[in-house]
Scaffold this active site. Sequence first.
Site, PDB file in Angstrom:
ATOM      1  N   CYS A 151       0.860  -1.199   0.000  1.00  0.00           N
ATOM      2  CA  CYS A 151       0.000   0.000   0.000  1.00  0.00           C
ATOM      3  C   CYS A 151       0.889   1.240   0.000  1.00  0.00           C
ATOM      4  O   CYS A 151       0.984   1.983   0.993  1.00  0.00           O
ATOM      5  CB  CYS A 151      -0.910  -0.013   1.227  1.00  0.00           C
ATOM      6  SG  CYS A 151      -2.102  -1.349   1.189  1.00  0.00           S
ATOM      7  N   ALA A 152       1.563   1.447  -1.112  1.00  0.00           N
ATOM      8  CA  ALA A 152       2.541   2.534  -1.207  1.00  0.00           C
ATOM      9  C   ALA A 152       1.857   3.865  -1.510  1.00  0.00           C
ATOM     10  O   ALA A 152       0.829   3.913  -2.187  1.00  0.00           O
ATOM     11  CB  ALA A 152       3.541   2.212  -2.320  1.00  0.00           C
ATOM     12  N   SER A 153       2.487   4.929  -1.044  1.00  0.00           N
ATOM     13  CA  SER A 153       1.967   6.272  -1.282  1.00  0.00           C
ATOM     14  C   SER A 153       1.844   6.565  -2.787  1.00  0.00           C
ATOM     15  O   SER A 153       0.839   7.120  -3.243  1.00  0.00           O
ATOM     16  CB  SER A 153       2.906   7.246  -0.563  1.00  0.00           C
ATOM     17  OG  SER A 153       2.939   8.459  -1.181  1.00  0.00           O
ATOM     18  N   LEU A 175       7.515  -1.330  -4.258  1.00  0.00           N
ATOM     19  CA  LEU A 175       8.239  -1.615  -3.016  1.00  0.00           C
ATOM     20  C   LEU A 175       9.584  -0.886  -3.051  1.00  0.00           C
ATOM     21  O   LEU A 175      10.052  -0.489  -4.128  1.00  0.00           O
ATOM     22  CB  LEU A 175       8.497  -3.131  -2.899  1.00  0.00           C
ATOM     23  CG  LEU A 175       7.263  -4.021  -2.899  1.00  0.00           C
ATOM     24  CD1 LEU A 175       7.679  -5.491  -2.920  1.00  0.00           C
ATOM     25  CD2 LEU A 175       6.394  -3.732  -1.677  1.00  0.00           C
ATOM     26  N   HIS A 215      13.018  -5.351  -4.890  1.00  0.00           N
ATOM     27  CA  HIS A 215      12.503  -5.606  -6.241  1.00  0.00           C
ATOM     28  C   HIS A 215      12.943  -6.955  -6.802  1.00  0.00           C
ATOM     29  O   HIS A 215      12.138  -7.679  -7.363  1.00  0.00           O
ATOM     30  CB  HIS A 215      12.941  -4.486  -7.194  1.00  0.00           C
ATOM     31  CG  HIS A 215      12.192  -3.205  -6.982  1.00  0.00           C
ATOM     32  ND1 HIS A 215      12.356  -2.087  -7.763  1.00  0.00           N
ATOM     33  CD2 HIS A 215      11.257  -2.861  -6.062  1.00  0.00           C
ATOM     34  CE1 HIS A 215      11.563  -1.121  -7.336  1.00  0.00           C
ATOM     35  NE2 HIS A 215      10.893  -1.570  -6.296  1.00  0.00           N
ATOM     36  N   LYS A 240      11.001   2.515 -10.120  1.00  0.00           N
ATOM     37  CA  LYS A 240      12.441   2.717 -10.215  1.00  0.00           C
ATOM     38  C   LYS A 240      13.033   2.678  -8.813  1.00  0.00           C
ATOM     39  O   LYS A 240      12.294   2.969  -7.860  1.00  0.00           O
ATOM     40  CB  LYS A 240      12.800   4.010 -10.935  1.00  0.00           C
ATOM     41  CG  LYS A 240      11.984   5.260 -10.652  1.00  0.00           C
ATOM     42  CD  LYS A 240      11.698   5.758  -9.286  1.00  0.00           C
ATOM     43  CE  LYS A 240      12.837   6.214  -8.446  1.00  0.00           C
ATOM     44  NZ  LYS A 240      12.371   6.876  -7.186  1.00  0.00           N
ATOM     45  N   TYR A 269      14.837  21.766  -3.140  1.00  0.00           N
ATOM     46  CA  TYR A 269      14.175  20.943  -4.162  1.00  0.00           C
ATOM     47  C   TYR A 269      14.621  21.329  -5.588  1.00  0.00           C
ATOM     48  O   TYR A 269      14.605  22.495  -5.960  1.00  0.00           O
ATOM     49  CB  TYR A 269      12.651  21.103  -4.039  1.00  0.00           C
ATOM     50  CG  TYR A 269      11.876  20.166  -4.943  1.00  0.00           C
ATOM     51  CD1 TYR A 269      11.863  18.795  -4.707  1.00  0.00           C
ATOM     52  CD2 TYR A 269      11.174  20.649  -6.044  1.00  0.00           C
ATOM     53  CE1 TYR A 269      11.168  17.930  -5.529  1.00  0.00           C
ATOM     54  CE2 TYR A 269      10.470  19.790  -6.875  1.00  0.00           C
ATOM     55  CZ  TYR A 269      10.474  18.433  -6.617  1.00  0.00           C
ATOM     56  OH  TYR A 269       9.788  17.577  -7.441  1.00  0.00           O
ATOM     57  N   THR A 307       8.394  15.391 -12.086  1.00  0.00           N
ATOM     58  CA  THR A 307       7.235  15.181 -11.196  1.00  0.00           C
ATOM     59  C   THR A 307       6.123  16.182 -11.477  1.00  0.00           C
ATOM     60  O   THR A 307       5.465  16.650 -10.547  1.00  0.00           O
ATOM     61  CB  THR A 307       7.652  15.311  -9.716  1.00  0.00           C
ATOM     62  OG1 THR A 307       8.144  16.637  -9.510  1.00  0.00           O
ATOM     63  CG2 THR A 307       8.688  14.304  -9.297  1.00  0.00           C
TER      64      THR A 307
END
Length: 323
Positions: free
Chosen positions: A12-14, A74, A79, A97, A235, A255
Amino acid sequence: MTNKLKIGILGCASIAERYFIPAIIRSPKFALGCIASRDIFKAKKWASIYKCGWACDYSALIESSDIDAVYIPLPSGLHYEWILKAIRNGKHVYAEKSFALSRCESSHLVSEAEDAGIGLMEGYMFLYHSQQTMARGLVESGKIGEIRHFSGAFGFPPLEPCNFRYDEILSGGVLADAAGYPLRAATYFLGDNLKLVASFIHRDHVRNTSLWGSAFLTSQDPITVSIAFSFSSFYQCRYEIWGSDGKLILPRAYTSPPDAPASIILEANDGLKYIDVPPCNHFVNALEEFHGIILSPLQRKIHYNDILVQSRLLGDIASYANR
Ligand SMILES: NC(=O)c1ccc[n+]([C@@H]2O[C@H](COP(=O)([O-])OP(=O)(O)OC[C@H]3O[C@@H](n4cnc5c(N)ncnc54)[C@H](OP(=O)(O)O)[C@@H]3O)[C@@H](O)[C@H]2O)c1
């Protein structure tokens, strides 16, 4: 609906919640079949929100005959194990990635996938944003003349100390996480034959993890490339291509939010222009590409090669920095 391929998600990744699942919901080619989590409550909660199946361990999802493909968001250090299991269970794989932590791992995964006719894709979704095709179109039409230098940077301020990215074995550190973006953008424009000249990676010896670095590469033409990456800086998410007659900059290259416009800054002898790029959901476009990989052996080969080139170059950057 019935002809859609069923995709399962490991973790359950962001990134899955923010972008990948919304893209599946919009995709005409895929349906969300199942979500697996180490935490059964999380798996059940997500399954009830997204109306799909759930599994309380990753193997159960991978072994399910009801799933055609898996998305693996993950940490990169996990991976290899899960991609290999997915390939051996006949599932096409879209992995975040960095695809694997070494050239050796990537080569083995590609070789097994090739033998089994399984499609593999590495999650550099930014490549499927229309700002990239527009930028490439500007370069190819000669707007900045011949390319002389590519420079790219991706990095962000310090994260919460418990973030998995600070666990080098689990995440692969700043190289596997942040460096891959400007590197992949460089090969998008300059092709596979980049060669590493030098690299430097700063390590925090107290936390035993890599925090920032840079690398210098060249192409045969010769065009020079510099990339910078960081977990501990102001950033940056940009690249600049400097040519004989001008330059272009993508200030939000990796992004750009799918629902917001992007922009390209073009500077040449006739002045400075800001080119607007309409909003583009590159996550939906990337799923379309994944569908093509599953259907077409030719497209599969292109992605096998992309994965191998990226992991060769990341491996060279690591070897030089650690020499
Ligand atoms: N392509 C892009 O633009 C982009 C953007 C952001 C991130 N990413 C990539 O996506 C992946 C996930 O990033 P994220 O920011 O979404 O991270 P995240 O929210 O922390 O998700 C990672 C998931 O991995 C699972 N996991 C399994 N073992 C774990 C462990 N030992 N430690 C931590 N998590 C573990 C967890 O799922 P369960 O607990 O539910 O099993 C967790 O939810 C990374 O590979 C990252 O590089 C890509």
